[in-house]
Each structure stands twice: as C-alpha cells, then as structure tokens.
Design a protein around this motif. Structure first.
Motif, short mmCIF file in Angstrom:
data_model
loop_
_atom_site.label_atom_id
_atom_site.label_comp_id
_atom_site.label_asym_id
_atom_site.label_seq_id
_atom_site.Cartn_x
_atom_site.Cartn_y
_atom_site.Cartn_z
N UNK A 19 0.79 -1.23 0.00
CA UNK A 19 0.00 0.00 0.00
C UNK A 19 0.82 1.28 0.00
N UNK A 20 2.10 1.22 -0.31
CA UNK A 20 2.91 2.44 -0.31
C UNK A 20 2.41 3.43 -1.35
N UNK A 21 1.91 2.96 -2.48
CA UNK A 21 1.39 3.89 -3.50
C UNK A 21 0.13 4.61 -3.01
N UNK A 22 -0.69 3.92 -2.23
CA UNK A 22 -1.88 4.55 -1.65
C UNK A 22 -1.46 5.63 -0.67
N UNK A 23 -0.47 5.34 0.16
CA UNK A 23 0.03 6.32 1.13
C UNK A 23 0.60 7.53 0.39
N UNK A 24 1.38 7.29 -0.68
CA UNK A 24 1.94 8.40 -1.46
C UNK A 24 0.85 9.27 -2.05
N UNK A 25 -0.20 8.66 -2.62
CA UNK A 25 -1.29 9.44 -3.20
C UNK A 25 -1.97 10.30 -2.14
N UNK A 37 13.79 12.92 -0.04
CA UNK A 37 14.60 11.72 -0.30
C UNK A 37 14.57 10.79 0.91
N UNK A 38 14.61 9.49 0.64
CA UNK A 38 14.49 8.53 1.74
C UNK A 38 15.66 8.56 2.70
N UNK A 39 16.76 9.14 2.32
CA UNK A 39 17.91 9.24 3.23
C UNK A 39 17.91 10.54 4.04
N UNK A 40 16.95 11.43 3.80
CA UNK A 40 16.86 12.70 4.52
C UNK A 40 16.43 12.43 5.97
N UNK A 41 17.24 12.82 6.91
CA UNK A 41 16.92 12.60 8.32
C UNK A 41 16.05 13.71 8.90
N UNK A 42 15.78 14.75 8.12
CA UNK A 42 14.99 15.89 8.60
C UNK A 42 13.54 15.79 8.11
N UNK A 43 12.98 14.59 8.15
CA UNK A 43 11.60 14.37 7.74
C UNK A 43 10.66 14.67 8.91
N UNK A 44 9.38 14.89 8.58
CA UNK A 44 8.34 15.03 9.61
C UNK A 44 7.55 13.74 9.75
N UNK A 45 7.40 13.00 8.65
CA UNK A 45 6.64 11.74 8.67
C UNK A 45 7.35 10.73 7.78
N UNK A 46 7.49 9.51 8.28
CA UNK A 46 8.09 8.43 7.49
C UNK A 46 7.21 7.20 7.59
N UNK A 47 6.86 6.64 6.43
CA UNK A 47 6.07 5.41 6.36
C UNK A 47 6.94 4.34 5.75
N UNK A 48 6.95 3.17 6.38
CA UNK A 48 7.65 2.03 5.80
C UNK A 48 6.95 0.75 6.20
N UNK A 49 7.21 -0.30 5.41
CA UNK A 49 6.53 -1.59 5.55
C UNK A 49 6.67 -2.19 6.94
N UNK A 50 7.89 -2.20 7.45
CA UNK A 50 8.11 -2.81 8.77
C UNK A 50 8.95 -1.87 9.63
N UNK A 51 9.05 -2.20 10.88
CA UNK A 51 9.81 -1.34 11.79
C UNK A 51 11.32 -1.63 11.75
N UNK A 52 11.71 -2.62 10.96
CA UNK A 52 13.15 -2.93 10.85
C UNK A 52 13.91 -1.70 10.37
N UNK A 53 14.94 -1.34 11.10
CA UNK A 53 15.78 -0.23 10.70
C UNK A 53 15.37 1.12 11.28
N UNK A 54 14.20 1.20 11.89
CA UNK A 54 13.79 2.47 12.50
C UNK A 54 14.57 2.65 13.79
N UNK A 55 15.24 3.77 13.91
CA UNK A 55 16.00 4.07 15.13
C UNK A 55 15.12 4.95 16.01
N UNK A 56 14.28 4.30 16.81
CA UNK A 56 13.31 5.02 17.63
C UNK A 56 13.97 6.01 18.58
N UNK A 57 15.17 5.70 19.02
CA UNK A 57 15.86 6.59 19.95
C UNK A 57 16.37 7.87 19.27
N UNK A 58 16.31 7.92 17.95
CA UNK A 58 16.78 9.11 17.24
C UNK A 58 15.65 9.95 16.65
#
Length: 103
Positions: A19-25, A37-58
């Motif tokens: 459903x990433x295309x639905x979220x993008x729309x 860009x997906x490497x930008x750390x200055x985002x306000x909202x990030x959606x991804x399939x799973x929580x793998x790789x999310x650094x919650x402490x950051x």
C-alpha cells in the motif's frame, strides 16, 4: 502537526511496501507537505513496511517533530502469533469466544 511556523513544507518519506502507493497518493493531496529523499533525516513523517531499521531513539532528537508509522516494541500486538498469545492470556484461554477461527 500544527501549522509550520517557518512556512516551509513538511517533509515526508514513503518507502516501498504494501500500500505504499496509496500512502503516497494520500500524502500528495495534503496541503503543505512534500516528499523528500528517503535518506533525509529531517523528515516530519516516514512510512515504511516494517519497523526494521527504524531508530526510535533518534526520532525528534534534532528539534523537529517526527513521526513514523510504527510503535517501538510493538510485536506483542502486531504479529499474528503474539496477538493470539496475548489475547488468549487476557481472555483466560477463551479467545475463540471473542475472535473467529480463521485459516
């Protein structure tokens, strides 16, 4: 999020997945939001399939309000086996009186 004080667009990232295309729309229709860009750390909202790789402490350590679509330590309710186990414990082993049998 409330109106952006600096009058710059809020930044969002949507990674590939179910459903990433639905979220993008949906995000493209939001006034005041723009994709970054997906490497930008200055985002306000990030959606991804799973929580793998999310650094919650950051999240939000740079002074910017940031949100992701997952909760830290969420597997107790978001995996089918753990959800069943926890519901069964809470319902005194009578889970099928409340939840239908599925295959």
């Amino acid at each position: 999020l409330k109106a952006n004080i600096e009058n710059e667009a809020y930044k969002y990232i949507v990674l590939r997945g179910n459903n990433s295309e639905v979220i993008k729309r949906c995000m493209r229709c939001r006034v005041g939001w723009e994709e970054t860009a997906e490497f930008n750390t200055m985002f306000n909202f990030k959606w991804q399939q799973s929580s793998n790789g999310i650094k919650f402490n950051q999240i939000s350590i740079n002074g910017k309000k940031q949100m992701v679509n997952h909760f830290e330590h969420h597997s107790a309710i978001t995996t089918k086996d753990n959800l069943f186990k926890n519901l069964n414990e809470c319902l005194d082993n009578k889970v099928f009186e409340f939840v239908p049998l599925t295959f």
